[in-house]
Design a protein around this motif. Structure first.
Motif, PDB file in Angstrom:
ATOM      1  N   UNK A  65      44.456  39.130  40.356  1.00 41.45           N
ATOM      2  CA  UNK A  65      43.664  38.796  41.536  1.00 41.45           C
ATOM      3  C   UNK A  65      42.858  40.014  41.987  1.00 41.45           C
ATOM      4  N   UNK A  66      42.285  40.698  41.028  1.00 43.34           N
ATOM      5  CA  UNK A  66      41.498  41.879  41.306  1.00 43.34           C
ATOM      6  C   UNK A  66      42.206  43.153  40.881  1.00 43.34           C
ATOM      7  N   UNK A  67      41.546  44.279  41.123  1.00 43.78           N
ATOM      8  CA  UNK A  67      42.088  45.581  40.752  1.00 43.78           C
ATOM      9  C   UNK A  67      43.030  46.104  41.831  1.00 43.78           C
TER      10      UNK A  67
ATOM     11  N   UNK B  66      40.350  49.381  35.106  1.00 47.00           N
ATOM     12  CA  UNK B  66      39.687  48.903  36.311  1.00 47.00           C
ATOM     13  C   UNK B  66      40.259  49.449  37.601  1.00 47.00           C
ATOM     14  N   UNK B  67      41.497  49.981  37.549  1.00 47.35           N
ATOM     15  CA  UNK B  67      42.124  50.520  38.749  1.00 47.35           C
ATOM     16  C   UNK B  67      42.177  52.025  38.787  1.00 47.35           C
ATOM     17  N   UNK B  68      41.631  52.686  37.775  1.00 43.30           N
ATOM     18  CA  UNK B  68      41.726  54.146  37.689  1.00 43.30           C
ATOM     19  C   UNK B  68      41.059  54.828  38.884  1.00 43.30           C
TER      20      UNK B  68
ATOM     21  N   UNK C 119      44.845  55.691  30.363  1.00 36.53           N
ATOM     22  CA  UNK C 119      44.245  54.402  30.703  1.00 36.53           C
ATOM     23  C   UNK C 119      44.001  53.584  29.446  1.00 36.53           C
ATOM     24  N   UNK C 120      43.988  52.265  29.644  1.00 34.83           N
ATOM     25  CA  UNK C 120      43.588  51.318  28.610  1.00 34.83           C
ATOM     26  C   UNK C 120      42.909  50.141  29.303  1.00 34.83           C
ATOM     27  N   UNK C 121      42.200  49.294  28.562  1.00 31.34           N
ATOM     28  CA  UNK C 121      41.565  48.140  29.186  1.00 31.34           C
ATOM     29  C   UNK C 121      42.614  47.153  29.687  1.00 31.34           C
ATOM     30  N   UNK C 122      42.278  46.433  30.717  1.00 28.94           N
ATOM     31  CA  UNK C 122      43.194  45.417  31.227  1.00 28.94           C
ATOM     32  C   UNK C 122      43.434  44.333  30.185  1.00 28.94           C
TER      33      UNK C 122
ATOM     34  N   UNK D  76      33.406  52.733  30.264  1.00 25.80           N
ATOM     35  CA  UNK D  76      34.454  53.417  31.004  1.00 25.80           C
ATOM     36  C   UNK D  76      35.798  52.727  30.935  1.00 25.80           C
ATOM     37  N   UNK D  77      35.944  51.821  29.978  1.00 26.24           N
ATOM     38  CA  UNK D  77      37.180  51.045  29.851  1.00 26.24           C
ATOM     39  C   UNK D  77      37.901  51.343  28.544  1.00 26.24           C
ATOM     40  N   UNK D  78      37.678  52.539  28.018  1.00 29.87           N
ATOM     41  CA  UNK D  78      38.301  52.882  26.756  1.00 29.87           C
ATOM     42  C   UNK D  78      39.697  53.422  26.898  1.00 29.87           C
TER      43      UNK D  78
END
Length: 370
Positions: A216-218, A270-272, A299-302, A359-361
Motif C-alpha cells: 500500500x505504498x512505500x 522505493x523506501x530507501x 537495496x533491491x527492487x521491490x 535507481x532501483x538496482x
C-alpha cells in the motif's frame, strides 16, 4: 461373353457415379472443425471460448502472467496503469511499454480498487477476457460484455496456485509448452537456491531483516516483511521468524528493530529515501543498529508492484544469498545471472541496467557517513 462382362462393368460404374457411393469421398469439410471449446476456469465456471484465441484483454494479475507466457503481442486492451506511471520495478509493464504504447487501458486495480470498463472492452473485440477475480466479478464482466471471461488464481509467489494460473492461461491461449517451461524455470531456480543453502548451519547464518517494505505504498525502516519468500527460499536467518503466521508487509515499532538488531538489512529501493531522511532526523536510533555500524545495508527492487513480480524476487534471492553466503555462490556472476532471469521472463536484454538507471538496482546503501 466378353462383351456382356464389359457391359455389366460399365453399368455398375455408372450406378456408383450416380449414387456417389463408390471411391473415396471428399475430405472433412472445414465447416466441421470446431470453432469453440469449453473449459472450466479456476473458480469452477464453465466457459465456452474460441478454439483459437488471438486477441485477449488481461485484467488483474494476468497481464504479468501472459507476459511470462510470451503472449504480450495478443493484447488488444489492458488492465493496468497509465504508461507515464510505469517504472522498471513493474517489470512486465515496463518491458512491454513500447509494444503496448497504443493499447487502450480498459481496467485498473490501482491501490486495490478493482474497476473495469465494459464499453471499452467491447470496442476492442477480444476473443476472451482473462482475469484473477472472484466468480461473482468474472460473471459480472461476462454478462456486461458478452465476451467469454476466464478467471485464474491471483497467484501466491512461488506457490502451486501460480502454476495453476500459468497452466490454465497457457491452455486457453495456446501456450501450453511455454507454461511448462516457465513453471520448470521457477522450480529449478528455487531448487538451486535451496540446494546451495540447505546445509549451512544456522550458527553460520547472519541475521537479516527485510525493511522499507512496499505494501500500500512505500514505507521507511518500520515497514518490515514477515515470512518473506525471498528469505525463506534461501533459508535465511530472518529476525522476524515466528512473529506472525501471515506473510507480507507490516508496520512495527522502531524499538522492535533495535531489539532484533539484525546483522544485515535489505531495503526495498522505493523506501530507501524515506530511510535516509529518517536517518538524518533520528541518527541516534540508527546508531544502535549493527547493520548500520558495520555497513551491511543493501537495496533491491521491490518484489511487489501491481501484485507480486516473479522474476524480481528470484533475482533478489540470488542477490541476498550471494552476500550472506559468498562461498556457496562464488560461481555465480550476479549481473549475468540477473540478466539471464530477466531475459527468460521478460524477453528483454540487460534489464538490470534499466533498474539501475531508475535507481532501483542492487547496491549498498550509505546512510550519512556510514
Amino acid at each position: 461373353m466378353r462383351k456382356s462382362t464389359i457391359s455389366i462393368l460399365i453399368i455398375m460404374l455408372a450406378v456408383c457415379i450416380l449414387a456417389a457411393g463408390c471411391g473415396p469421398g471428399p475430405g472433412p469439410s472445414a465447416s466441421t472443425t470446431p470453432k469453440t471449446r469449453t473449459i472450466t476456469d479456476s473458480v469452477g465456471r464453465t466457459v465456452e471460448i474460441p478454439a483459437t484465441v488471438e486477441k485477449i484483454v488481461p485484467l488483474g494479475n494476468t497481464p504479468r502472467m501472459i507476459t511470462y507466457l510470451g503472449l504480450a503481442n495478443k493484447v488488444v486492451g489492458l488492465g493496468g496503469m497509465a504508461a507515464d506511471k510505469i517504472t522498471p520495478v513493474t517489470a512486465y509493464a515496463y518491458a512491454n511499454k513500447d509494444l503496448w504504447a497504443n493499447v487502450p487501458i480498459v481496467g485498473t486495480d490501482a491501490a486495490g480498487a478493482t474497476d473495469y470498463y465494459p464499453e471499452q472492452i467491447i470496442s476492442v473485440k477480444p476473443d476472451v477476457i482473462l482475469c484473477s477475480y472472484t466468480k461473482e466479478l468474472a460473471d459480472e464482466i461476462q454478462t456486461k460484455t458478452g465476451i467469454p471471461v476466464v478467471a485464474v488464481p491471483m497467484g501466491t509467489l512461488f506457490g502451486k496456485d501460480y502454476e495453476d494460473a500459468l497452466r490454465l492461461l497457457g491452455d486457453v491461449c495456446g501456450a501450453k509448452e511455454r507454461a511448462e517451461e516457465v513453471i520448470s524455470y521457477i522450480n529449478n531456480s528455487l531448487k538451486d537456491l535451496a540446494t546451495r543453502t540447505s546445509n549451512i548451519p544456522d550458527a553460520n547464518k547472519p541475521t537479516v531483516l527485510g525493511a522499507a517494505a512496499t505494501f500500500k505504498g512505500a514505507h521507511g525502516i518500520e515497514g518490515v516483511y514477515m515470512k518473506y519468500a525471498v528469505f525463506s527460499t534461501i533459508a535465511a536467518n530472518d529476525v522476524t521468524k515466528g512473529v506472525s503466521d501471515k506473510a507480507g508487509g507490516v508496520l512495527v515499532d522502531k524499538e522492535q528493530i533495535i531489539g532484533w538488531n539484525p546483522q544485515f538489512i535489505f531495503l526495498d529501493s522505493g523506501g530507501v529515501n524515506l530511510v535516509k531522511t529518517d536517518y538524518t532526523n533520528n541518527p541516534d536510533f540508527y546508531a544502535h543498529l549493527k547493520a548500520v555500524n558495520e555497513g551491511n545495508i543493501y537495496q533491491y527492487p521491490s518484489s511487489t508492484s501491481y501484485y507480486s513480480n516473479v522474476e524480481i524476487p528470484i533475482v533478489n534471492s540470488y542477490y541476498v544469498a550471494s552476500l550472506l553466503y559468498p562461498e556457496q555462490f562464488k560461481d555465480i556472476v550476479f549481473k549475468d545471472k540477473a540478466n539471464e532471469i530477466f531475459k527468460f521472463f521478460l524477453g528483454t536484454d540487460d534489464y538490470l541496467s534499466k533498474l539501475e538507471n531508475a535507481g532501483a538496482g542492487y547496491d549498498k546503501v550509505t546512510l550519512g557517513d556510514k
